[in-house]
Design an enzyme around this catalytic site. Structure first.
Site, PDB file in Angstrom:
ATOM      1  N   SER A   1       0.834  -1.199   0.000  1.00 43.12           N
ATOM      2  CA  SER A   1       0.000   0.000   0.000  1.00 43.12           C
ATOM      3  C   SER A   1       0.878   1.262   0.000  1.00 43.12           C
ATOM      4  CB  SER A   1      -0.961  -0.049   1.184  1.00 43.12           C
ATOM      5  OG  SER A   1      -1.954   0.931   1.082  1.00 43.12           O
TER       6      SER A   1
ATOM      7  N   ASP B   1     -10.106  -4.135  -4.564  1.00 45.92           N
ATOM      8  CA  ASP B   1      -9.363  -3.026  -3.963  1.00 45.92           C
ATOM      9  C   ASP B   1      -9.452  -1.818  -4.876  1.00 45.92           C
ATOM     10  OD1 ASP B   1      -7.576  -1.370  -2.626  1.00 45.92           O
ATOM     11  OD2 ASP B   1      -5.801  -2.553  -3.131  1.00 45.92           O
TER      12      ASP B   1
ATOM     13  N   HIS C   1      -7.978  -5.172  -0.071  1.00 49.57           N
ATOM     14  CA  HIS C   1      -6.808  -4.390   0.291  1.00 49.57           C
ATOM     15  C   HIS C   1      -6.299  -4.848   1.669  1.00 49.57           C
ATOM     16  CE1 HIS C   1      -4.265  -0.783   0.196  1.00 49.57           C
ATOM     17  NE2 HIS C   1      -4.458  -0.744   1.502  1.00 49.57           N
TER      18      HIS C   1
END
Length: 323
Positions: free
Chosen positions: A152, A252, A282
């Protein structure tokens, strides 16, 4: 995705908070949850630090139960550049070490809003540069065995580190692994160029509103968010980047921008593999080791670590593709 499936996935969504005001509470809750994770007490790790001027950047070293590779995975954690740290990511890093057979070095870079862009990035650059310039610091002889990894916001930092090192004329990593990376600044469903922002931006693990809040805290000046060190997909020159594995999650909002970055790297002449984990949300890298999404992702990660990337078609799918 049908309504029932979306509702079930929504049960795993993060609690909705006002991140701009409550980031401190979120950090405290994260640390509390980790303190309750009993196996943490049995996870072997070594605490060290990289010195930059008069400052020390904490680094936590995880050794696998069975070391099968010489690679050192230098890991930058997620959390929107605002939450997360080496303690909250200890379970994920311990799992990463065991599932890859590699040593993992987790970097505790500075967080926003106390330290906005580029503070955290500079910490990551400094740690990576020190290890690449002198791999003996990591107990290895070959800088080619150093692999940058992030998830991320941490994957955003890994990509930016590789760009910065090239721009500054330093040796960069030979390989990087980007797990559902942030690569673009715009997550407004009305203006984003990515369908996944509109399809998966509400009710799941990460929302459009949350990532906008993270950007507000990390890069308060909206114009600076177009800086390639914040939005790597906007870089005018992506040549000379490491061999890259991009792993995205099907459900996601960051899926399409991560895959677009992988394609842009490939278009610039780099060797790239893109893999989309089916049905994953995610943040799946923090799931238990037995989860199907984790097994799926680590099978691809281990192939990437083991093999020279072959030339071929670069196309995102729920399968392995290379360019």
């Amino acid at each position: 995705m049908n309504g029932l499936t979306r509702a079930m996935l929504g049960m795993f969504a993060a609690p909705r908070v006002n991140m701009r005001e409550d980031y401190g509470k979120v950090r405290r809750v994260q640390r509390r949850l980790v303190s309750l994770w009993r196996p943490l007490r049995r996870v072997p790790f070594r605490q060290t630090a990289a010195q930059v001027g008069n400052r020390m950047i904490p680094v936590r070293i995880f050794q696998p139960t069975d070391r099968r590779r010489n690679d050192i995975l230098v890991f930058f954690h997620g959390g929107g550049w605002v939450t997360g740290d080496i303690a909250t990511y200890t379970p994920a890093c311990a799992a990463m070490a065991d599932l890859t057979g590699c040593t993992v070095a987790s970097v505790n870079y500075r967080l926003a809003p106390e330290h906005p862009f580029p503070a955290g990035l500079e910490d990551c650059v400094n740690v990576a540069q020190q290890l690449l310039d002198d791999p003996r610091r990591a107990g290895i002889d070959n800088a080619g065995d150093i692999v940058l990894v992030g998830d991320s916001a941490g994957a955003n930092l890994a990509a930016a580190v590789s760009l910065v090192l090239r721009e500054r004329g330093h040796r960069g990593p030979d390989r990087q692994i980007l797990l559902y990376p942030v690569t673009h600044w715009d997550h407004n469903p009305s203006t984003s160029p990515f369908d996944s922002v509109r399809e998966h931006g509400e009710g799941l693990r990460l929302t459009n509103a949350e990532i906008d809040a993270y950007f507000d805290l990390y890069v308060p000046d909206a114009e600076r968010r177009r800086n390639p060190h914040v939005s790597p997909l906007l870089a005018s020159d992506l040549s000379g980047q490491p061999k890259t594995l991009v792993i995205t999650a099907e459900q996601d909002l960051l899926r399409d921008e991560g895959e677009a970055y992988g394609q842009a790297l490939a278009d610039a002449g780099n060797e790239v593999t893109i893999y989309r984990v089916p049905e994953a949300l995610h943040g799946f890298i923090q799931l238990p080791k037995i989860s199907r999404q984790m097994r799926d992702a680590y099978e691809v990660i281990n192939e990437f670590l083991d093999a020279e990337l072959a030339a071929g078609q670069c196309a995102p799918s729920s399968g392995l593709a290379s360019s």
